[in-house]
Design a protein around this motif. Structure first.
Motif, mmCIF file in Angstrom:
data_model
loop_
_atom_site.group_PDB
_atom_site.id
_atom_site.type_symbol
_atom_site.label_atom_id
_atom_site.label_comp_id
_atom_site.label_asym_id
_atom_site.label_seq_id
_atom_site.Cartn_x
_atom_site.Cartn_y
_atom_site.Cartn_z
ATOM 1 N N GLU A 62 0.987 -1.167 0.043
ATOM 2 C CA GLU A 62 -0.028 -0.057 -0.074
ATOM 3 C C GLU A 62 1.112 1.091 0.021
ATOM 4 N N LYS A 63 1.885 1.351 0.894
ATOM 5 C CA LYS A 63 2.758 2.470 0.902
ATOM 6 C C LYS A 63 3.557 2.502 -0.718
ATOM 7 N N ARG A 64 3.876 1.349 -1.369
ATOM 8 C CA ARG A 64 4.442 1.725 -2.448
ATOM 9 C C ARG A 64 3.519 2.329 -3.376
ATOM 10 N N LYS A 65 2.242 1.784 -3.582
ATOM 11 C CA LYS A 65 1.206 2.279 -4.327
ATOM 12 C C LYS A 65 0.946 3.652 -4.106
ATOM 13 N N LYS A 66 0.696 4.070 -2.815
ATOM 14 C CA LYS A 66 0.497 5.505 -2.716
ATOM 15 C C LYS A 66 1.430 6.266 -3.034
ATOM 16 N N HIS A 67 3.083 5.661 -2.839
ATOM 17 C CA HIS A 67 4.074 6.512 -3.323
ATOM 18 C C HIS A 67 4.166 6.803 -4.795
ATOM 19 N N PHE A 68 3.623 5.669 -5.688
ATOM 20 C CA PHE A 68 3.693 6.055 -7.133
ATOM 21 C C PHE A 68 2.756 6.866 -7.477
ATOM 22 N N GLN A 69 1.431 6.772 -6.726
ATOM 23 C CA GLN A 69 0.405 7.579 -6.934
ATOM 24 C C GLN A 69 0.803 9.341 -6.645
ATOM 25 N N GLU A 70 1.507 9.377 -5.616
ATOM 26 C CA GLU A 70 1.800 10.680 -5.323
ATOM 27 C C GLU A 70 2.938 11.155 -6.419
ATOM 28 N N LEU A 71 3.936 10.342 -7.045
ATOM 29 C CA LEU A 71 4.765 10.644 -7.949
ATOM 30 C C LEU A 71 3.976 10.996 -9.277
ATOM 31 N N GLY A 72 2.950 10.413 -9.488
ATOM 32 C CA GLY A 72 1.901 10.456 -10.592
ATOM 33 C C GLY A 72 1.248 12.022 -10.699
ATOM 34 N N ARG A 73 0.856 12.280 -9.574
ATOM 35 C CA ARG A 73 0.239 13.413 -9.208
ATOM 36 C C ARG A 73 1.139 14.560 -9.475
ATOM 37 N N LYS A 74 2.516 14.444 -8.886
ATOM 38 C CA LYS A 74 3.483 15.513 -8.895
ATOM 39 C C LYS A 74 3.968 15.796 -10.325
ATOM 40 N N GLY A 75 4.204 14.521 -11.222
ATOM 41 C CA GLY A 75 4.707 14.538 -12.322
ATOM 42 C C GLY A 75 3.681 14.632 -13.553
ATOM 43 N N GLY A 76 4.241 14.830 -14.776
ATOM 44 C CA GLY A 76 3.094 15.053 -15.896
ATOM 45 C C GLY A 76 2.746 16.360 -16.046
ATOM 46 N N LEU A 77 1.782 16.662 -17.026
ATOM 47 C CA LEU A 77 1.511 17.873 -17.382
ATOM 48 C C LEU A 77 0.907 18.506 -16.202
ATOM 49 N N LYS A 78 0.698 19.871 -16.237
ATOM 50 C CA LYS A 78 0.183 20.618 -15.326
ATOM 51 C C LYS A 78 -1.286 20.623 -15.629
ATOM 52 N N THR A 79 -2.374 20.442 -14.685
ATOM 53 C CA THR A 79 -3.725 20.237 -14.948
ATOM 54 C C THR A 79 -4.028 21.904 -15.367
ATOM 55 N N LYS A 80 -4.879 22.128 -16.385
ATOM 56 C CA LYS A 80 -5.566 23.451 -16.670
ATOM 57 C C LYS A 80 -6.552 23.772 -15.669
ATOM 58 N N GLU A 81 -6.275 25.166 -15.228
ATOM 59 C CA GLU A 81 -7.320 25.608 -14.298
ATOM 60 C C GLU A 81 -8.680 25.981 -15.409
ATOM 61 N N ASN A 82 -9.451 25.088 -15.139
ATOM 62 C CA ASN A 82 -10.743 25.130 -15.626
ATOM 63 C C ASN A 82 -11.730 26.003 -15.214
ATOM 64 N N LYS A 83 -11.829 27.256 -15.650
ATOM 65 C CA LYS A 83 -12.839 28.208 -15.240
ATOM 66 C C LYS A 83 -14.284 28.223 -15.748
#
Length: 149
Positions: free
Chosen positions: A24-45
């Protein structure tokens, strides 16, 4: 004997529990990495307010004629005009034209390099001038991007 069985059972249960927690810790770690990495989400107004206006047919036709010059919907065109953002639309059109020129010049240089164009005596000079022009276009566009940031 019963005591050994219980101790073995407890050890085995704790090992299984530790492996589950580690997974579970490993899974959460990679989820956190996925949230930090990649393209920034656009602010949808969200556009959640609706304003309706009435106008005459000639006014509506004039508005449609002005809007047809730009690749925008009528509502976005009105919003841009209202908040005086119309000038940016024209800037993007010139940037697109410059990018097209740059790609065309690159194609010309590839043709001159890859085919037998020995007819031109000053082939190297032409290639250098085209490459300088492409570099100037890229510098201009990148400077505009940095100014906007």
């Amino acid at each position: 004997m019963k005591n050994e069985f219980l101790q073995d059972f407890i050890r085995q249960a704790t090992k299984e529990n530790e492996t589950k927690i580690a997974q579970e810790k490993r899974k959460k770690h990679f989820q956190e990495l996925g949230r930090k990495g990649g393209l920034k989400t656009k602010e949808n107004k969200k556009l959640d307010k609706v304003i309706s206006i009435r106008m005459t047919n000639p006014e509506y036709k004039i508005l449609l004629e002005k809007q047809e010059k730009y690749p925008l919907k009528l509502s976005t065109y009105i919003r841009y005009v209202l908040f005086e953002k119309e000038l940016k639309i024209n800037e993007f059109q010139t940037d697109e034209i410059l990018l097209q020129y740059g790609t065309h010049f690159k194609k010309i240089t590839n043709l001159l390099r890859n085919r037998e164009w020995n007819v031109f005596e000053n082939k190297k000079e032409i290639l250098m001038k085209i490459e300088n022009l492409i570099e100037l276009i890229h510098q201009y566009l990148y400077s505009k991007i940095q100014e906007n940031e």
